[in-house]
Design a protein around this motif. Structure first.
Motif, PDB file in Angstrom:
ATOM      1  N   PHE A   1     -28.471  12.854  14.294  1.00  0.00           N
ATOM      2  CA  PHE A   1     -29.786  12.415  14.755  1.00  0.00           C
ATOM      3  C   PHE A   1     -30.817  13.201  13.933  1.00  0.00           C
ATOM      4  N   VAL A   2     -31.900  12.540  13.569  1.00  0.00           N
ATOM      5  CA  VAL A   2     -32.981  13.234  12.872  1.00  0.00           C
ATOM      6  C   VAL A   2     -34.131  13.353  13.864  1.00  0.00           C
ATOM      7  N   VAL A   3     -34.520  14.606  14.145  1.00  0.00           N
ATOM      8  CA  VAL A   3     -35.466  14.861  15.243  1.00  0.00           C
ATOM      9  C   VAL A   3     -36.814  15.328  14.695  1.00  0.00           C
ATOM     10  N   ASN A   4     -37.876  14.698  15.206  1.00  0.00           N
ATOM     11  CA  ASN A   4     -39.243  15.085  14.850  1.00  0.00           C
ATOM     12  C   ASN A   4     -40.087  15.158  16.121  1.00  0.00           C
ATOM     13  N   GLY A   5     -40.867  16.223  16.261  1.00  0.00           N
ATOM     14  CA  GLY A   5     -41.743  16.311  17.432  1.00  0.00           C
ATOM     15  C   GLY A   5     -42.087  17.745  17.755  1.00  0.00           C
ATOM     16  N   GLN A   6     -42.634  17.947  18.960  1.00  0.00           N
ATOM     17  CA  GLN A   6     -43.052  19.293  19.378  1.00  0.00           C
ATOM     18  C   GLN A   6     -42.728  19.524  20.845  1.00  0.00           C
ATOM     19  N   LYS A   7     -42.180  20.680  21.117  1.00  0.00           N
ATOM     20  CA  LYS A   7     -41.954  21.135  22.497  1.00  0.00           C
ATOM     21  C   LYS A   7     -42.909  22.288  22.774  1.00  0.00           C
ATOM     22  N   THR A   8     -43.219  22.489  24.058  1.00  0.00           N
ATOM     23  CA  THR A   8     -44.111  23.612  24.365  1.00  0.00           C
ATOM     24  C   THR A   8     -43.698  24.308  25.664  1.00  0.00           C
ATOM     25  N   TRP A   9     -44.308  25.457  25.919  1.00  0.00           N
ATOM     26  CA  TRP A   9     -44.001  26.311  27.089  1.00  0.00           C
ATOM     27  C   TRP A   9     -42.526  26.689  27.104  1.00  0.00           C
ATOM     28  N   ASN A  10     -41.953  26.842  25.940  1.00  0.00           N
ATOM     29  CA  ASN A  10     -40.524  27.069  25.824  1.00  0.00           C
ATOM     30  C   ASN A  10     -40.228  28.550  26.085  1.00  0.00           C
ATOM     31  N   THR A  11     -39.629  28.839  27.255  1.00  0.00           N
ATOM     32  CA  THR A  11     -39.384  30.228  27.644  1.00  0.00           C
ATOM     33  C   THR A  11     -38.224  30.818  26.841  1.00  0.00           C
ATOM     34  N   PHE A  12     -38.480  31.974  26.231  1.00  0.00           N
ATOM     35  CA  PHE A  12     -37.478  32.731  25.470  1.00  0.00           C
ATOM     36  C   PHE A  12     -36.851  31.952  24.316  1.00  0.00           C
ATOM     37  N   GLY A  13     -37.594  30.959  23.795  1.00  0.00           N
ATOM     38  CA  GLY A  13     -37.087  30.235  22.623  1.00  0.00           C
ATOM     39  C   GLY A  13     -36.874  31.172  21.449  1.00  0.00           C
ATOM     40  N   HIS A  14     -37.662  32.258  21.389  1.00  0.00           N
ATOM     41  CA  HIS A  14     -37.536  33.204  20.275  1.00  0.00           C
ATOM     42  C   HIS A  14     -36.293  34.075  20.404  1.00  0.00           C
ATOM     43  N   LYS A  15     -35.640  34.057  21.575  1.00  0.00           N
ATOM     44  CA  LYS A  15     -34.405  34.826  21.757  1.00  0.00           C
ATOM     45  C   LYS A  15     -33.180  33.916  21.715  1.00  0.00           C
ATOM     46  N   ALA A  16     -33.427  32.607  21.783  1.00  0.00           N
ATOM     47  CA  ALA A  16     -32.320  31.688  22.033  1.00  0.00           C
ATOM     48  C   ALA A  16     -31.553  31.327  20.764  1.00  0.00           C
ATOM     49  N   ASP A  17     -30.259  31.049  20.986  1.00  0.00           N
ATOM     50  CA  ASP A  17     -29.410  30.530  19.909  1.00  0.00           C
ATOM     51  C   ASP A  17     -29.436  29.006  19.909  1.00  0.00           C
ATOM     52  N   TRP A  18     -29.638  28.439  21.096  1.00  0.00           N
ATOM     53  CA  TRP A  18     -29.562  26.988  21.268  1.00  0.00           C
ATOM     54  C   TRP A  18     -30.664  26.512  22.208  1.00  0.00           C
ATOM     55  N   MET A  19     -31.015  25.244  22.046  1.00  0.00           N
ATOM     56  CA  MET A  19     -31.983  24.622  22.974  1.00  0.00           C
ATOM     57  C   MET A  19     -31.389  23.304  23.478  1.00  0.00           C
ATOM     58  N   PHE A  20     -31.398  23.097  24.799  1.00  0.00           N
ATOM     59  CA  PHE A  20     -31.088  21.742  25.302  1.00  0.00           C
ATOM     60  C   PHE A  20     -32.421  21.011  25.401  1.00  0.00           C
ATOM     61  N   ALA A  21     -32.480  19.862  24.717  1.00  0.00           N
ATOM     62  CA  ALA A  21     -33.781  19.203  24.569  1.00  0.00           C
ATOM     63  C   ALA A  21     -33.705  17.740  24.976  1.00  0.00           C
ATOM     64  N   LEU A  22     -34.811  17.261  25.514  1.00  0.00           N
ATOM     65  CA  LEU A  22     -34.944  15.830  25.778  1.00  0.00           C
ATOM     66  C   LEU A  22     -35.666  15.204  24.600  1.00  0.00           C
ATOM     67  N   VAL A  23     -35.118  14.107  24.122  1.00  0.00           N
ATOM     68  CA  VAL A  23     -35.705  13.422  22.957  1.00  0.00           C
ATOM     69  C   VAL A  23     -35.731  11.922  23.240  1.00  0.00           C
ATOM     70  N   ARG A  24     -36.639  11.237  22.557  1.00  0.00           N
ATOM     71  CA  ARG A  24     -36.715   9.780  22.748  1.00  0.00           C
ATOM     72  C   ARG A  24     -35.852   9.097  21.696  1.00  0.00           C
ATOM     73  N   THR A  25     -34.834   8.394  22.162  1.00  0.00           N
ATOM     74  CA  THR A  25     -33.934   7.706  21.228  1.00  0.00           C
ATOM     75  C   THR A  25     -34.204   6.202  21.208  1.00  0.00           C
ATOM     76  N   ASP A  26     -34.860   5.672  22.249  1.00  0.00           N
ATOM     77  CA  ASP A  26     -35.174   4.238  22.228  1.00  0.00           C
ATOM     78  C   ASP A  26     -36.614   4.025  22.703  1.00  0.00           C
ATOM     79  N   PRO A  27     -37.557   3.949  21.755  1.00  0.00           N
ATOM     80  CA  PRO A  27     -38.963   3.806  22.153  1.00  0.00           C
ATOM     81  C   PRO A  27     -39.260   2.428  22.750  1.00  0.00           C
ATOM     82  N   ASP A  28     -38.349   1.473  22.554  1.00  0.00           N
ATOM     83  CA  ASP A  28     -38.597   0.116  23.064  1.00  0.00           C
ATOM     84  C   ASP A  28     -37.862  -0.160  24.376  1.00  0.00           C
ATOM     85  N   ALA A  29     -37.297   0.891  24.983  1.00  0.00           N
ATOM     86  CA  ALA A  29     -36.516   0.675  26.209  1.00  0.00           C
ATOM     87  C   ALA A  29     -37.411   0.108  27.307  1.00  0.00           C
TER      88      ALA A  29
END
Ligand SMILES: Cc1cc2nc3c(=O)[nH]c(=O)nc-3n(C[C@H](O)[C@H](O)[C@H](O)COP(=O)(O)OP(=O)(O)OC[C@H]3O[C@@H](n4cnc5c(N)ncnc54)[C@H](O)[C@@H]3O)c2cc1C
Length: 389
Positions: A151-179
């Motif tokens: 998947f190729v991901v583009n966008g912005q997340k915010t208020w991400n707690t401890f993202g600077h310490k994290a190895d991984w992020m579980f993220a919600l992304v839009r895969t079908d804009p026409d749903a």
């Protein structure tokens, strides 16, 4: 309803106390009794101590390395750990993502990700909110487009707690804009934080500390096997995850410990011999919180006992978070008032120890009624789904 603990539960509590006496480092106890906030490193050190003992995941099934304790045992453990002054564990991997992977993830994902969550070797952050998508999370716009086995991901997340310490992020992304409806075109992806094109920028909070971040994703390539469950079913997994997050934020064990400490302080004579409790306004506020907490504690236990492992905790979690965060806010406001002028000391020095009892603690408790679902939103959920209004 029998509200007494069984002999087995009393024995379990005794075992927990013995363990805490032996294994909880004095420095962590002192942080708590000195009204300071445990820092990230202390929380992770405590994580590793519990992992070595095999007690890091009280609610996980044994087949995945958890304790499979009953809700009452989990509650006793939490109560005793908080009373002893143990740090609160970071919930992102342990309590938020892991239940999702156990229920909806592939066998490969379970085998790859659950062991390092248990050991504390890998730390996770949550990439849900975006500028313009907080309470109305389904309006999120971070886009993931399938390109072969990525998947190729583009966008912005915010208020991400401890993202600077994290190895991984579980993220919600839009895969079908026409749903057919905004909630239907969302997927959940597991994204390595060291991915090319992923940038973490700090958001400095009023206390001068760095807990939260913005995360920018620019053509980030994520292997397709890091999709959780089915494509476009991410909203179901997100709701399941948020239920567990909300139960955690209710934070009953910590409130109980803090309330006991607050009561003790209010009753202890100050330098001039007076006691905070002798002020009628303080006494009334304290009694009010203690009475509300007693009801909440029983309700919390009753509700948790009725939950089935692996099932969506649903609207119950909204109620528990609403009540639990209201009580936490009232405790911190009263603690600051009882502290008098001492409670007003304020440092924006990021390395200064942070007091949890004065204005820092009060300020830090404010966002709990926002993250994981703002109180107004939770009231709407309770009104619709519990009260059926
Ligand atoms: C300290 C902190 C840490 C956080 N950590 C994370 C994290 O790690 N990962 C992550 O993904 N997110 C995180 N969040 C984001 C959090 O989940 C959102 O802030 C929250 O969902 C609210 O969204 P918002 O800030 O966009 O406010 P908005 O949605 O804009 O809401 C603003 C106000 O309007 C009210 N409101 C909105 N809609 C309605 C309505 N329909 N009816 C009545 N009132 C309404 C809200 O209750 C709120 O009071 C964090 C937030 C904070 C403050």
């Amino acid at each position: 309803m029998d509200l007494t603990f069984t002999a087995e539960e009393d024995a379990f509590r005794a075992g927990v106390k013995t363990f805490l006496d032996a294994e909880l480092p004095a420095s962590m106890r002192q942080t708590y009794t000195g009204f300071q906030r445990h820092d990230f490193d202390q929380a992770m050190e405590w994580h590793r101590i519990l992992a070595r003992k095999g007690w890091i995941a009280p609610g996980w099934p044994k087949s995945h390395g958890g304790c499979e304790w009953t809700p009452v045992q989990q509650y006793i453990f939490e109560e005793e750990a908080m009373r002893a002054g143990a740090p609160r564990l970071r919930p992102f991997g342990l309590k938020m993502l892991a239940p999702v992977l156990m229920t909806f993830g592939s066998k490969e994902q379970q085998e790859r990700f659950l062991p390092p969550i248990l050991s504390g070797e890998e730390f996770w952050c949550q990439g849900f909110s975006e500028p313009g998508a907080g309470s109305d999370l389904a309006s999120l716009r971070t886009r993931a487009v399938r390109d072969g086995d990525h998947f190729v991901v583009n966008g912005q997340k915010t208020w991400n707690t401890f993202g600077h310490k994290a190895d991984w992020m579980f993220a919600l992304v839009r895969t079908d804009p026409d749903a057919d409806g905004p909630q239907k075109g969302i997927s959940m992806l597991l994204i390595p934080m060291d991915s090319e094109g992923l940038t973490v920028r700090p958001i400095e909070t009023i206390d001068g500390h760095h807990h939260i971040n913005e995360v920018f994703l620019e053509n980030v390539r994520v292997p397709a096997e890091l999709l959780v469950g089915e494509e476009n079913r991410g909203w179901t997994y997100a709701k399941f995850l948020l239920g567990n997050e909300r139960v955690g934020i209710a934070n009953v064990g910590q409130s109980k410990a803090e309330l006991a400490l607050l009561r003790e302080i209010a009753m202890t004579p100050r330098a001039d011999g007076s006691r905070a409790i002798d002020d009628d306004m303080i006494a009334v506020r304290l009694a009010d919180i203690i009475a509300d907490f007693a009801g909440f504690e029983i309700t919390n236990l009753r509700m948790l006992t009725s939950l089935k492992p692996g099932k969506d905790v649903g609207a119950i979690s909204s109620y528990l978070k609403l009540r639990g965060t209201d009580i936490q806010n009232r405790i911190s406001a009263l603690a600051m008032d009882i502290s008098g002028p001492l409670g007003l000391s304020w440092s924006r020095d990021a390395d200064a120890p942070q007091d949890t009892w004065g204005s820092h603690g009060w300020a830090n408790t404010r966002p709990i009624t926002i993250f994981g679902g703002a109180s107004e939103i939770l009231k709407n959920i309770v009104a619709k789904q519990v009260l059926e209004l």
